[in-house]
Design a protein around this motif. Structure first.
Motif, mmCIF file in Angstrom:
data_model
loop_
_atom_site.group_PDB
_atom_site.id
_atom_site.type_symbol
_atom_site.label_atom_id
_atom_site.label_comp_id
_atom_site.label_asym_id
_atom_site.label_seq_id
_atom_site.Cartn_x
_atom_site.Cartn_y
_atom_site.Cartn_z
ATOM 1 N N LYS A 1 7.649 7.071 9.921
ATOM 2 C CA LYS A 1 7.132 6.591 9.051
ATOM 3 C C LYS A 1 6.852 6.892 7.042
ATOM 4 O O LYS A 1 7.284 6.600 6.778
ATOM 5 C CB LYS A 1 5.296 6.000 9.170
ATOM 6 C CG LYS A 1 4.454 4.750 8.070
ATOM 7 C CD LYS A 1 5.280 3.931 8.179
ATOM 8 C CE LYS A 1 4.567 2.585 7.297
ATOM 9 N NZ LYS A 1 5.057 1.003 7.277
ATOM 10 N N VAL B 1 -5.703 2.742 1.097
ATOM 11 C CA VAL B 1 -5.276 3.593 1.766
ATOM 12 C C VAL B 1 -6.584 4.630 2.723
ATOM 13 O O VAL B 1 -6.843 4.680 3.288
ATOM 14 C CB VAL B 1 -4.337 4.255 2.761
ATOM 15 C CG1 VAL B 1 -2.758 3.378 2.610
ATOM 16 C CG2 VAL B 1 -4.330 5.835 1.651
ATOM 17 N N GLU C 1 -1.396 3.666 10.154
ATOM 18 C CA GLU C 1 0.676 3.824 10.204
ATOM 19 C C GLU C 1 0.780 4.781 9.438
ATOM 20 O O GLU C 1 1.934 5.610 9.466
ATOM 21 C CB GLU C 1 0.740 3.203 9.396
ATOM 22 C CG GLU C 1 0.385 2.331 8.226
ATOM 23 C CD GLU C 1 0.801 1.001 7.829
ATOM 24 O OE1 GLU C 1 2.260 1.023 7.792
ATOM 25 O OE2 GLU C 1 0.008 0.545 7.028
ATOM 26 N N PHE C 2 0.212 5.575 8.258
ATOM 27 C CA PHE C 2 0.805 6.887 7.877
ATOM 28 C C PHE C 2 0.103 8.363 7.997
ATOM 29 O O PHE C 2 0.815 9.524 8.296
ATOM 30 C CB PHE C 2 0.054 7.190 6.190
ATOM 31 C CG PHE C 2 0.247 5.529 6.109
ATOM 32 C CD1 PHE C 2 1.187 4.952 5.545
ATOM 33 C CD2 PHE C 2 -0.779 4.288 5.219
ATOM 34 C CE1 PHE C 2 1.868 4.197 4.863
ATOM 35 C CE2 PHE C 2 -0.456 3.357 4.674
ATOM 36 C CZ PHE C 2 0.811 3.494 4.397
ATOM 37 N N ARG D 1 1.177 -1.572 0.079
ATOM 38 C CA ARG D 1 0.324 -0.164 0.179
ATOM 39 C C ARG D 1 0.853 1.231 -0.002
ATOM 40 O O ARG D 1 0.101 2.178 -0.587
ATOM 41 C CB ARG D 1 -1.016 -0.131 1.356
ATOM 42 C CG ARG D 1 -1.907 -0.783 1.605
ATOM 43 C CD ARG D 1 -2.857 -1.042 2.569
ATOM 44 N NE ARG D 1 -2.946 -0.351 3.931
ATOM 45 C CZ ARG D 1 -3.191 -0.214 3.918
ATOM 46 N NH1 ARG D 1 -4.529 -0.217 4.516
ATOM 47 N NH2 ARG D 1 -2.469 -0.346 5.757
ATOM 48 N N GLN D 2 1.985 1.604 0.424
ATOM 49 C CA GLN D 2 2.683 2.700 0.731
ATOM 50 C C GLN D 2 3.319 3.255 -0.361
ATOM 51 O O GLN D 2 4.098 4.226 -0.438
ATOM 52 C CB GLN D 2 4.340 1.861 1.964
ATOM 53 C CG GLN D 2 4.575 1.295 1.546
ATOM 54 C CD GLN D 2 5.705 0.975 2.353
ATOM 55 O OE1 GLN D 2 5.067 1.088 3.346
ATOM 56 N NE2 GLN D 2 7.230 0.515 1.955
ATOM 57 N N ILE E 1 9.551 6.308 4.109
ATOM 58 C CA ILE E 1 8.342 5.637 2.568
ATOM 59 C C ILE E 1 9.185 6.994 2.144
ATOM 60 O O ILE E 1 9.604 6.600 0.745
ATOM 61 C CB ILE E 1 6.844 6.225 2.875
ATOM 62 C CG1 ILE E 1 6.685 5.003 4.355
ATOM 63 C CG2 ILE E 1 6.544 5.424 1.115
ATOM 64 C CD1 ILE E 1 5.108 5.183 4.070
#
Ligand code: ADP
Ligand code: MG
Length: 625
Positions: A193, A136, A187-188, A31-32, A197
């Protein structure tokens, strides 16, 4: 004043809906990459505006430092990516964020439909552009304002089939994309984080990516860094960004030229062949920068057309920053860069061809058809390109063969490089014209790309050996031995001259001549062009392109060792005076001519006539004697 309704709801294009469905169920670990995609778009938007501002400086007046901003709100559970790039007007919003425009995304949808739908790791590899935000987020809001306009617009969607467009409130130019994060995407909402990324996927972005008071990326363009400092992974990311591609580069060329002209280049040869390589409007993919500033997407003349598969960046130290499109035309600096780049790229291809034949074959399969244009388009490097060319050959099956390989295998007494051209690789490989060559162990190059006719027409020789079509002129094969088994049939073949005379009479003006063939082994007949006539396949191509109206007459070659020919010759010898025999031979001559045309891929003048003759001949064969 606007007559648009305040909020307009529109359906996504069907492909987008399908894509969104896949995206919504994508793998957690993939997803990131949504962040990479949004940052890449923001960076493109800044480049576009920088380009426009060269002609229209007021577009960036008062705010000429480009930046990409990240921010999040833990309570509202939103993450925003913003830029001060070119922005979008209403029509652009609808066109860009409601359809699938880019080929990479379309290819992804196709790959997904062919494979299993869920949890496909391909998604990280392809990157599905803007729509990846829905990996997301369950709601995405785009606020945008096009540079140079005073209307703001808002685009909003939950990614389930439709989106809404309405007037917006954004006060500055550029775009802000706000994602309302899904429950499992907390988490975002975290500095560390996001920093991780960005450094992993977007470090190459040349515009600062800012979170709070911190710049997360190095913001130094990778081509400005020392070669050894850019890792393979970083190259991959940068390649995907500049090329809008989803594969890995087959080759990476990174160098700095110093001396009379100074520039840095970071170029990639893609690992896959893009779908539109042959579209007439297709341009190369090398962006021009001047002292780290983007100036042109793909200026004509920066790389030759036959290297249009290249992707990447050239950054010149010598051109003026405000160089216009007109100034770039026939610009001496650009010409020098092109010559230097061409030499570098060809040198790299030569090296790969030598060190890694199999890998080079892969490249050739993807881009050889394009590179071959260089044989006749580039007077300076044409010879090098010819040496880089690879071919299928009658001797080697699927293997690629170079001209040097061919020459090394030439038979004693052979002075020409034989080839056959046609539009279908399979038909060419099984063409009757090469039977005699095969039998004598003489290799024939099999050319089936449209471009082949062009370079071969303009290329006399390779290292002193002439190119020679096996479908033209006499075959002159008599001087070569026919391999181990001596051909018995030929020595005791009856004299076929009387038969050929009857054939000539029967076929009249439809052929130029009828003669015994040296080039045939299994087939009864074939058509060849006279020495001074144009090659058969080239002529057909020219006719298809309406550059040639009439067709030159062919020579029908007859195989004296074929069972049918032998039997006919025998009959003619014994009972050639007989009217009925003559009539029969005449019918067979016409049948054989049509058959040769079919093998050649030609249209028959009268297919019904052919069918009737064929049926009659079969009936005669089966009739009780
Ligand atoms: P791609 O970047 O390959 O064109 P995307 O799906 O990522 O495909 O984006 C689709 C299009 O939407 C872009 O080509 C661009 O025209 C527009 N777009 C997306 N994000 C932005 C942005 N931040 N600013 C301006 N235009 C954007
Ligand atoms: Mg994009």
């Amino acid at each position: 004043m606007t007559d648009q309704p305040t909020v307009e709801t529109r359906e996504f294009q069907a492909e987008v809906s399908r894509l969104l469905e896949i995206v919504a169920h994508s793998l957690y670990s993939e997803r990131q990459v949504f962040l990479r995609e949004l940052i890449s778009n923001a960076s493109d938007a800044c480049d576009k505006l920088r380009f426009l501002a060269q002609q229209q400086a007021d577009l960036t007046a008062g705010d000429s430092d480009f930046r990409i901003g990240l921010s999040f709100d833990k309570d509202a559970r939103t993450l925003t990516v913003s830029d001060n790039g070119v922005g979008m007007d209403r029509d652009e919003l609808v066109a860009n964020l409601g359809t699938i425009a880019r080929s990479g995304t379309a290819a992804f949808v196709k790959a997904m439909e062919e494979g299993q739908r869920k949890d496909n790791p391909l998604i990280g590899q392809f990157g599905v552009g803007f729509y990846s935000a829905f990996m997301v987020a369950d709601r995405v809001v785009v606020d945008t304002r096009k540079a140079g306009t005073d209307a703001a617009w808002r685009w909003e969607s939950d990614g389930k089939g439709s989106y809404a467009v309405s007037a917006g409130t954004r006060e500055k130019r550029g775009t802000a994309i706000t994602m309302h994060l899904k429950d499992d995407a907390s988490e975002f909402l975290d500095d560390a984080k996001l920093g991780e990324i960005v450094r992993r996927y977007s470090d190459h972005i040349a515009i600062p990516i800012v979170l709070g008071d911190k710049t997360l990326n190095r913001a130094s363009a990778p081509w400005t860094r020392p070669k050894a400092e850019v890792s393979e992974e970083q190259h991959e990311e940068f390649y995907r960004h500049v090329a809008h591609a989803f594969d890995k580069p087959w080759s990476t060329l990174h160098w700095r030229a110093e001396g009379k002209i100074e520039y840095a280049a970071l170029l990639y040869v893609p690992g896959m062949r893009p779908m539109d390589l042959f579209a007439p409007e297709r341009r190369h993919g090398v962006k021009l920068y001047v002292r780290r500033v983007f100036v042109n997407e793909a200026p004509e003349g920066l790389v030759p057309r036959y290297l249009r598969f290249l992707r990447g960046v050239v950054d010149s130290e010598d051109l003026p920053l405000n160089v216009s499109r007109e100034m770039l035309q026939n610009n001496p600096v650009l010409t020098k860069i092109r010559q230097s780049v061409t030499g570098r790229v060809l040198g790299e291809l030569e090296k790969r061809a030598k060190d890694d034949a199999a890998g080079y074959g892969e490249f050739w399969g993807n881009f050889g058809e394009v590179l071959k244009e260089g044989i006749f388009e580039d007077a300076e490097h044409g010879k090098r390109v010819l040496s880089l060319a690879r071919f299928k050959s009658s001797a080697k099956g699927e293997e690629w063969v170079s001209l040097a390989d061919y020459v090394a295998r030439m038979k004693e007494g052979q002075d020409a490089i034989y080839y056959i051209a046609g539009d279908d690789a399979k038909a060419v490989a099984s063409s009757p014209h090469i039977e005699g060559f095969r039998k004598r162990g003489i290799e024939v190059l099999l050319l089936s790309d449209p471009v082949d006719e062009f370079w071969i027409a303009q290329t006399d020789e390779f290292e002193g050996r002439k190119f020679r079509s096996v479908t033209r002129g006499a075959a002159d094969l008599a001087k070569f031995a026919e391999g181990e088994k001596k051909d018995e049939a030929k020595t005791d073949a009856p004299d076929i001259a009387p038969l050929l005379a009857l054939f000539r009479l029967a076929l009249g003006e439809s052929v130029k001549d009828v003669r015994a063939s040296e080039r045939l082994a299994e087939s009864a007949v074939c058509l060849v062009a006279d020495d001074n006539d144009i090659d058969i396949h080239l002529e057909r191509m020219l006719r298809q392109h309406k550059q040639l109206k009439s067709m030159s007459r062919r020579i029908l070659e007859v195989n004296p060792s074929h069972a049918l020919v032998k039997a006919l010759a025998e009959t003619v010898r014994a009972r050639g005076e007989n009217q009925a025999v003559q009539a029969r031979v005449s019918e067979i001559a016409k049948l054989l001519l049509d058959q040769a045309r079919i093998v050649e891929g030609e249209k028959l003048d009268d297919p019904a006539d052919f069918a009737k003759r064929m049926a009659d001949a079969l009936a005669a064969g089966f009739a009780p004697s």
